[in-house]
Structure formats: C-alpha cells, structure tokens
Design an enzyme around this catalytic site. Structure first.
Site, PDB file in Angstrom:
ATOM      1  CG  HIS A 152      -2.220   0.742   0.920  1.00 47.61           C
ATOM      2  ND1 HIS A 152      -2.529   1.715   0.318  1.00 47.61           N
ATOM      3  CD2 HIS A 152      -3.641   0.327   1.380  1.00 47.61           C
ATOM      4  CE1 HIS A 152      -3.770   2.288   0.200  1.00 47.61           C
ATOM      5  NE2 HIS A 152      -4.519   1.331   0.910  1.00 47.61           N
ATOM      6  CG  ASP A 176     -14.274  -9.796 -19.485  1.00 52.17           C
ATOM      7  OD1 ASP A 176     -13.591 -10.732 -19.201  1.00 52.17           O
ATOM      8  OD2 ASP A 176     -15.052  -9.750 -20.459  1.00 52.17           O
TER       9      ASP A 176
END
Length: 472
Positions: A177, A396
C-alpha cells in the site's frame, strides 16, 4: 461440503517480470508523505471471484488444457502490464543518512518481478457465496497475511494468487500500500484485464511522476527519524477469532430513500456513499450499546487528486489520500440519527481543501506518524475502505465480469467497512462489515437498519450471465 473441510493447495509459484522493460536498475522513486502513512500497516488484500469459462468437453484433459491457457494468458498479459506499471515489479530500498542518523525509502524500479501463484481448491462458487458470513477458506486464497508494507524491502511489492475452483476462478491480489492507493491499483487491474483480452488502444497508462507529489516547502528525500527499518517493526497482526464478516446490499431505491430522509433533516445534498456510511455508522453504534457520552468516530480515506491545486494528473500512480475523521457522542449520534451523521461526514469531506491537504502533510513531515493496523482496532469506531467508484464490473480477463469481490484477513479489523459497487453495474452499493459475532447479530436483528438493506438482492439486481472464454 462446509468451508472448513476444503483445503487450498498451491500447485506452483513463479516470478513474472516486465515484458520489455528489464533494465530499470537506475530508476528510483522516492516515497512521499502520503506513501509513508500506511508504511507500518498491512499489505492490501483484494480479490475477485469469476465463473469458470465453459469448455467444449467435460473431460479432465480438456478442462486442464483450458486452465493452462488461462494461466498462461494471465502471466503473459501481467508481464505486458508491468511494462506500464513497472514500480509494482520493483522493491523498497532504504538509504541511511550518516549526517543526521535518519533513513529514507524509495521504490527501486529494478524489475525484480511479481509473485504469481497457481492454486486449486475443491470448492464451488455456491460454497463461497451461500454462507451467512464470509467463509474462512477465502483467507487461503490470499498471500502475505500479516505482512507490513515496510517489509517490501525484502518481499515482492505485488503477489497474485489464482485459485482454480470446481466451477470458478478466484484472482487474489496482495499489494504494497505504500506503492499505490486503491485508485491507482484499480487502474492497474483494469489495464491488466484489458491487455488480457488483447485491448490496448483503450488503455489509460499510469502517470508515474518522478518526483512524486510533495507538500509545499518540502524536499526529497523524506527523512524518517529512525536509524534503521527495524525500528519500525510492530507485533504480528492476528485477527480476533470472534470477528465475522458479512455483506449487505443497498439498492438504488433504498439509497434514494436514505438521501431523502437525510435531506429532509438538514437540507444538504449528500452523496450516495455518505448516506450509506452514515446509516451504517448509526446502526453499528446502536448495536454496540455504548454509553451515551462515549466518543464514536467515522474514518475514511479521501481521494485528494482533484482537490489539489493544481490537480494531480489523471492516472497519477501512487498514494493521494487524506484521512478524514468525523466524531460525535454516541448518544447524540443515535438521538439525531441519519441526517446528523451524514452532515458530519459531508462536512469532513468538504473540509478537504488544497490548503488543508498541504497543511496536513507539512505537519506530518515535521512529525512523521505511521500508525499500524493494530491502531485501527476499536470497539467505538468505524472505518470505511474501498469505494463503489472502483468499478469492478469493467474487469474482464476474458471470461466475463466478476461475480463478487472479497478481501483477505489483513482487513479483518473490528468496525472495518469495505464498500464496493454491487454485483452488477446498476447503482447497487455493497458493503462488507467486520464485527464481533454478537454485535453483528444485534445488527442483523435491528429492524430499522435491515429495512434499508438486503442480504440477497432481488432478481433485477442479480449477477448477469457469465459468457464463456472466447479469445484464448
């Protein structure tokens, strides 16, 4: 089969390198104050569940061949994506400053690579989605449990585990992070999925500024008042076994009702996430049965890219957030309810101006504070992570949009709320709440709260049909 009887087996572990950018050893990116804020916290763990693409044959050989194609394509496209997002393939490096005994840290863009794990689990999608609470097996889909961001000096900055299920695929990401925030990482995943489908003309490559953003009157490198990285070490994070996680859905109709109710109380225009967050904040406070004079706090990370003057470039890769806090007495929040809670959150967000952002980080440079994940644990606070704006439905890899998103055990902290877009891109906001079992049960028995949510979406909001893989 219950979730405790299934096991995840790792088949292989490999390293994926950038496809063409293999000589970046001289490039380094100094960390900014915004990057250091999560330095002692845990790696981010997010994952997506997909339906497995259909095959022309049900034979074991045909299924294995299709799986091999999927894994090969994921690795190849990840390698190409790392050409654009090359900091993720690097490592953190510490510089010691003998003149004042401090240290600084930078991203060494040395193309060390990304960890890629292929795993299998003999479980179905239904086993993961039907239980009332998030099943424990999902934790095994992730790597780097309990790993702090500063450990990126010796560990990969990104680890990907692809777990092949009986009828699905779970792609889990464990990312450092301090290298990037949720907005940047969302751009990375979307770019990877586009490249996986052979679509490159619509890519939005990251803007990797060297140097990164700095507050006024500040220079690189940011020097930390420590003589070594070991001084930042904190005790291992072990989630409490009493904690449970559960998903709740807010339909567009219920969000509209919450907005109307909040507006009638204060006459202020609130965003969808503000009223949803306020609604949850009030309900969780009620379920906890706190003393009226106890302070309760709502925390969230505010995206500051467009709030800076001048704004950061679209696609800025790194951290650009400011922690926002709203506080009230438990009794006052419960008495005044949704409108009051939403107004506090709204005021907090509006207060995040260019001057406030600079003042906050200038102050941080003078006194660097890097809280650990243990500091998030509280029986009086709620903290919201994620965002419905991270549109997972555009992701996708070639076998359709994801069914749901899930998070690893690094996010199992009391009062932590993860917000996402719903199962389909139609205005549903889905939140996952982590609370002790007895508190979560009280929330489930709260009629006022349950009238605003649903645990099973109506048919018109259910997941769309998943199309088979067609481009491999």
């Amino acid at each position: 089969m219950n979730n405790t009887s299934a096991k995840v087996r790792r088949v292989s572990t490999s390293t994926v390198f950038p496809a063409t950018q293999k000589k970046r050893t001289t490039q380094k990116i100094e960390l900014s104050p915004m990057d250091f804020r999560p330095f002692r916290r845990l790696y981010a763990q997010s994952g997506l569940l997909f339906a497995k693409p259909r095959t022309t044959s049900d034979s074991r050989e045909s299924i294995q061949e299709e799986t091999n194609k999927i894994l090969s394509n994921l690795k190849s496209s990840l390698s190409q994506t790392l050409d654009y997002f090359f900091p993720l393939a690097g490592c953190l490096t510490v510089t010691k400053h003998d003149d004042d005994g401090t240290i600084s840290v930078y991203i060494n863009c040395n193309s060390a690579g990304v960890e890629f794990i292929h795993a299998v689990a003999d479980v179905t999608i239904a086993v993961l989605l039907k239980p009332t609470y998030t099943p424990d097996i999902i934790d095994s889909f992730f790597t780097f449990d309990g790993i702090r961001n500063y450990e990126g000096v010796s560990l990969p900055l990104l680890s990907v585990q692809v777990t092949v299920l009986t009828d699905g695929i779970f792609v889990a990401f464990s990312s450092n992070h301090s290298v990037c925030d949720g907005t940047s990482f969302s751009n990375f995943i979307n770019s990877w999925s586009q490249i996986s489908r052979g679509i490159t003309h619509k890519l939005h490559p990251p803007v990797i500024l060297k140097p990164r953003w700095l507050p006024r009157q500040t220079n690189f490198p940011i020097r930390l008042p420590f003589s070594s990285i070991e001084e930042l070490t904190v005790e291992k994070f072990i989630p409490s076994p009493e904690l449970r996680q559960k998903k709740f859905h807010f339909t567009p109709q219920n969000v509209a009702k919450l907005k109307e109710k909040a507006h009638n109380g204060y006459g202020t225009t609130f965003s969808s996430l503000q009223v949803v967050s306020a609604n949850v904040w009030v309900a969780v406070t009620r379920a906890r049965q706190l003393h009226p004079n106890v302070n309760v706090t709502y925390a969230c990370a505010i995206n500051t890219r467009d709030r800076l003057d001048p704004p950061l470039p679209k696609g800025y890769f790194g951290n650009s957030v400011l922690r926002g806090l709203a506080t009230a007495k438990a009794g006052e929040l419960l008495e005044k309810g949704l409108s009051f809670g939403a107004s506090l959150i709204n005021h907090m967000v509006k207060s995040c101006t260019n001057d406030e952002i600079h003042r906050n980080w200038e102050s941080w440079v003078e006194n660097p504070v890097m809280p650990s994940s243990l500091d998030l644990l509280s029986s009086t606070n709620v903290a919201v992570g994620g965002s419905p704006k991270f549109n997972i439905h555009s992701i996708d890899f070639g076998w359709g949009a994801p069914l749901v998103s899930r998070y690893g055990s690094n996010y199992r902290s009391e009062g932590l709320i993860m917000a996402d877009a719903g199962p389909v891109n139609n205005g549903v906001i889905t939140i996952g709440i982590c609370l002790p079992f007895e508190i979560l049960r009280a929330l489930e028995n709260d009629v006022e709260f349950m009238e605003t949510v649903c645990t099973v979406l109506p048919p018109e909001y259910s997941t769309t049909k998943i199309e088979p893989l067609s481009n491999l």
